[in-house]
Design an enzyme around this catalytic site. Structure first.
Site, short mmCIF file in Angstrom:
data_model
loop_
_atom_site.label_atom_id
_atom_site.label_comp_id
_atom_site.label_asym_id
_atom_site.label_seq_id
_atom_site.Cartn_x
_atom_site.Cartn_y
_atom_site.Cartn_z
N HIS A 125 -3.76 7.35 3.04
CA HIS A 125 -4.11 6.03 2.52
C HIS A 125 -5.54 5.71 2.96
CE1 HIS A 125 -3.95 1.90 1.42
NE2 HIS A 125 -3.85 1.43 2.64
N CYS A 142 0.82 -1.23 0.00
CA CYS A 142 0.00 0.00 0.00
C CYS A 142 0.84 1.27 0.00
CB CYS A 142 -0.91 0.03 1.22
SG CYS A 142 -2.05 -1.34 1.29
N ASN A 156 -10.19 -0.08 -0.40
CA ASN A 156 -8.73 0.05 -0.27
C ASN A 156 -8.09 -0.42 -1.57
OD1 ASN A 156 -6.04 -0.23 0.32
ND2 ASN A 156 -6.33 -1.33 2.25
O1 UT7 Z 1 -4.04 -1.27 3.54
C1 UT7 Z 1 -3.63 -2.31 4.40
C2 UT7 Z 1 -4.09 -2.01 5.73
N1 UT7 Z 1 -5.28 -2.75 6.08
C3 UT7 Z 1 -6.07 -2.21 6.99
O2 UT7 Z 1 -5.82 -1.11 7.37
C4 UT7 Z 1 -7.19 -3.01 7.60
C5 UT7 Z 1 -7.23 -2.74 9.07
N2 UT7 Z 1 -8.27 -3.45 9.79
C6 UT7 Z 1 -9.57 -3.14 9.66
O3 UT7 Z 1 -9.92 -2.26 8.91
C7 UT7 Z 1 -10.56 -3.87 10.53
O4 UT7 Z 1 -9.88 -4.62 11.50
C8 UT7 Z 1 -11.51 -4.80 9.72
C9 UT7 Z 1 -12.48 -3.97 8.91
C10 UT7 Z 1 -10.69 -5.69 8.80
C11 UT7 Z 1 -12.32 -5.67 10.66
O5 UT7 Z 1 -13.08 -4.89 11.57
P1 UT7 Z 1 -13.14 -5.29 13.12
O6 UT7 Z 1 -14.03 -4.34 13.77
O7 UT7 Z 1 -11.72 -5.37 13.62
O8 UT7 Z 1 -13.85 -6.70 13.06
P2 UT7 Z 1 -13.31 -8.11 13.58
O9 UT7 Z 1 -12.19 -8.60 12.72
O10 UT7 Z 1 -13.06 -8.02 15.05
O11 UT7 Z 1 -14.59 -9.04 13.35
C12 UT7 Z 1 -15.76 -8.87 14.10
C13 UT7 Z 1 -16.77 -9.89 13.68
C14 UT7 Z 1 -16.25 -11.32 13.65
O12 UT7 Z 1 -17.29 -12.17 14.10
P3 UT7 Z 1 -17.28 -12.75 15.60
O13 UT7 Z 1 -16.00 -13.52 15.70
O14 UT7 Z 1 -17.30 -11.55 16.49
O15 UT7 Z 1 -18.51 -13.57 15.63
C15 UT7 Z 1 -15.99 -11.58 12.21
O16 UT7 Z 1 -16.10 -12.95 11.86
O17 UT7 Z 1 -17.21 -9.62 12.34
C16 UT7 Z 1 -17.11 -10.81 11.56
N3 UT7 Z 1 -16.82 -10.42 10.17
C17 UT7 Z 1 -17.78 -10.12 9.29
N4 UT7 Z 1 -19.12 -10.11 9.39
C18 UT7 Z 1 -19.81 -9.73 8.31
C19 UT7 Z 1 -15.60 -10.29 9.58
N5 UT7 Z 1 -15.77 -9.90 8.30
C20 UT7 Z 1 -17.10 -9.78 8.11
C21 UT7 Z 1 -17.89 -9.40 7.00
N6 UT7 Z 1 -19.23 -9.37 7.14
N7 UT7 Z 1 -17.35 -9.03 5.82
#
Ligand code: UT7
Length: 362
Positions: free
Chosen positions: A249, A111, A279
């Site tokens: 970014h 990125c 992204n």
């Molecule tokens: O450019 C490279 C840099 N990349 C980034 O900057 C990404 C940085 N990270 C993020 O933006 C966030 O961490 C995410 C958007 C990827 C995830 O958000 P989060 O609030 O950290 O969610 P999480 O990973 O803690 O997941 C929460 C829940 C999980 O379910 P349980 O375990 O709580 O039941 C996931 O399985 O959300 C679930 N989940 C989804 N649900 C619906 C994960 N992806 C999805 C989805 N739709 N697409």
């Protein structure tokens, strides 16, 4: 001392739009989840080669600068989704735009590829080694996506942007940058089955996989980008109040909000387009910069703060002083080859293959 003024800017977005509702037709997700966790509403899916996007973005940037491509002496192309490793994509762009006097280098820092490239190009101009440099950043990330993984498939999109930088006596362009890498966390973002560390004899070789620790990346992104912003402002003796616009970014709207809060910059000064494109990795900053200028968000002499973060885990920030011109000198008529498919139609065979593979590899 010579500086490196940004004299041309251009972007290329493939036309096929993949909405959150489209994603919900084949993975277990919803518009509500994606919007509330990331701010993303839709993203673009490329129907051609990555180099096609890079060539169009380059031609638009060259037209904005009204520069004959033969005058370019260097092309730096930031991407991890090149057409091929050999030849490199910067060479493909060099040939297509007719820049045969330009050395051509691909940069892979994920990125951060555009800001890393702008830093390198600017410092080569400052050192007197080059005079007119094309810096490109972009990605065809949908090509490597694991379409069975809802935690990553909803985040990314395809796009490319480019700028022309030219030697100038005026104190403009990238005034300072601070770049770095937290390699202790390098596997927090990993694309597997891509590269010589993976056996070509393995049945999995054709299926790129993702290791992605979203929460770890989120925390580190906010921390390292905000520290880099503070450091780079200190380097040039500016305060946050001197900054007219932040072009960061675009990975997640929540990251942008946290960044603004930590650095102490009002949200109105932060340029945001992550809702439209997701992204796009190395494409986010040059696309956002081109859009900000074209939308009249940049005025002559403005200070623009940029910050970036990505796999590696690489990070960086830069402070740009815009020159006198905010209008393109010419408009290019370069376009991508026509696209007769919807985003779902483009992706359908890949989604099917990944779903079958996910079933057999459980
Ligand atoms: O450019 C490279 C840099 N990349 C980034 O900057 C990404 C940085 N990270 C993020 O933006 C966030 O961490 C995410 C958007 C990827 C995830 O958000 P989060 O609030 O950290 O969610 P999480 O990973 O803690 O997941 C929460 C829940 C999980 O379910 P349980 O375990 O709580 O039941 C996931 O399985 O959300 C679930 N989940 C989804 N649900 C619906 C994960 N992806 C999805 C989805 N739709 N697409």
């Amino acid at each position: 001392m010579q500086h490196a003024e940004i004299t041309g800017w251009g972007k290329c977005l493939p036309p096929a739009v993949l909405s959150n509702a489209d994603l919900a037709t084949f993975i277990d997700t919803s518009d509500e989840w994606i919007t509330s966790r990331t701010g993303i509403k839709e993203r673009r899916i490329c129907h051609c080669n990555f180099s096609d996007m890079a060539i169009v973005a380059a031609q638009r940037a060259l037209a904005a600068a009204d520069l004959d491509p033969l005058e370019l002496d260097l092309i730096l192309l930031g991407s991890l989704t090149n057409d091929s490793l050999c030849p490199n994509t910067a060479s493909i762009v060099q040939d297509a735009i007719g820049a045969r006097n330009a050395a051509s280098i691909d940069i892979n820092s994920a990125c951060t590829g555009f800001l890393y490239g702008l830093h390198i190009g600017t410092n080569l101009i400052r050192a007197g080694a080059h005079k007119k440099v094309l810096v490109i950043g972009g990605e065809f990330i949908s090509h490597y996506m694991d379409w069975s993984r809802r935690d990553v498939a909803v985040l990314f999109g395809d796009a490319c942007g480019a700028v022309v930088i030219e030697a100038s006596d005026d104190e403009v362009g990238l005034l300072a940058a601070k770049i770095g890498c937290e390699a202790d966390a390098k596997y927090a973002i990993q694309i597997t089955n891509l590269g010589s560390a993976y056996s070509r004899l393995s049945d999995d070789f054709l299926y790129t996989g993702w290791n992605f620790d979203g929460q770890e990346v989120f925390k580190r992104a906010v921390k390292s980008m905000s520290q880099a912003c503070t450091d780079v402002l200190d380097q040039v003796g500016l305060s946050v109040d001197d900054v007219h616009l932040v072009v960061p970014h675009q990975a997640n709207k929540r990251i942008l909000d946290s960044l603004a809060k930590r650095v102490g910059i009002p949200q109105e000064k932060v340029f945001v387009n992550v809702h439209k494109y997701g992204n796009t990795s190395a494409g986010t900053i040059p696309v956002a910069l081109a859009e900000a200028v074209d939308e009249g968000r940049v005025n002559p002499g403005d200070y623009i703060l940029s910050a970036t973060f990505g796999a590696g885990l690489t990070w960086g920030a830069g402070i740009i002083r815009w020159g006198n011109r905010v209008k393109p000198l010419r408009i290019s008529d370069a376009e991508l080859p026509p696209c007769d498919k919807t985003a779902l139609e483009i992706l359908e065979p890949h989604i099917r293959r990944y779903k079958e593979h996910a079933k057999t590899s459980v």
